[in-house]
Design an enzyme around this catalytic site. Sequence first.
Site, PDB file in Angstrom:
ATOM      1  N   GLU A  77     -14.599  28.274 -49.479  1.00 27.17           N
ATOM      2  CA  GLU A  77     -15.189  29.145 -50.502  1.00 27.17           C
ATOM      3  C   GLU A  77     -14.845  30.613 -50.241  1.00 27.17           C
ATOM      4  O   GLU A  77     -14.522  31.344 -51.176  1.00 27.17           O
ATOM      5  CB  GLU A  77     -16.711  28.934 -50.507  1.00 27.17           C
ATOM      6  CG  GLU A  77     -17.494  29.793 -51.480  1.00 27.17           C
ATOM      7  CD  GLU A  77     -17.283  29.418 -52.947  1.00 27.17           C
ATOM      8  OE1 GLU A  77     -16.564  28.447 -53.232  1.00 27.17           O
ATOM      9  OE2 GLU A  77     -17.840  30.118 -53.810  1.00 27.17           O
ATOM     10  N   THR A 208     -12.202  30.152 -69.887  1.00 26.61           N
ATOM     11  CA  THR A 208     -12.569  30.142 -68.476  1.00 26.61           C
ATOM     12  C   THR A 208     -13.102  28.794 -68.012  1.00 26.61           C
ATOM     13  O   THR A 208     -13.070  28.500 -66.827  1.00 26.61           O
ATOM     14  CB  THR A 208     -13.556  31.285 -68.160  1.00 26.61           C
ATOM     15  OG1 THR A 208     -13.718  31.369 -66.755  1.00 26.61           O
ATOM     16  CG2 THR A 208     -14.912  31.036 -68.789  1.00 26.61           C
TER      17      THR A 208
END
Length: 217
Positions: A77, A208
């Site tokens: 991440e 998106t």
Amino acid sequence: MEHLASHPTTRKDLTFLNQFDGQKTEPVTGHLTSFAGGNFILAGLVLKEDKYTKFGIELAESYFQTYNATASGIGPEVFRWVDAANPTGAPPADQADFYNKAGFWVTGSDYVLRPETVESLYYAYRATGDKKYQDLAWQAFNAINTKCRAGAGYSGLRDVSKADGGGFDDFQQSFFLAEALKYMYLIFVDDTPVQVKADGPNQFVFNTEAHPFKVRA
Ligand SMILES: *[C@@H]1O[C@H](CO)[C@@H](O)[C@H](O)[C@H]1NC(C)=O
């Protein structure tokens, strides 16, 4: 490209994007930022400016390397490095060996089924037709399919630095189906009107969340 592109001291072949807070840049980035490769590639195709396509491909390949480097085969991440242009800071002792090989160290070890790395590989494949990007996407798909599969669905992972992913977070984000699997599918299927075109014009643009929107003629 001028202010945020950064090469790690131990892997100058890689290009990551620094973070900028309005005052200073910092060599930290993450899985979300991995979308930038695809964004630059699309910009290069639409504007017919090869320098953007090239830079986007450089980013797509570099962010994929975070998948290739971890024990689980999936990128973290959040991660950091030492910027070769401004070498300050150092990895924690227990990640020094990893940094020497990989060019980054992990500061946020979870994986929440994010799509951005394969999304950028999708644009790289559509721009070049080079099957190498299908192979990289297949490698990512196999790692995710092996490590994240949880009964009837897929779960995020707690620690991509561990071979087994460090356990489940027991959550399947909606963008796993809407984006991660959709981009993996699109990189392997034939050319269709919905696909991004290397030589334009595009009939659709993906928003998106990877929903295709018709481009107004
Ligand atoms: C993945 O890493 C290994 C070394 O650990 C390397 O041999 C291989 O070429 C890398 N794969 C890609 C696609 O860069």
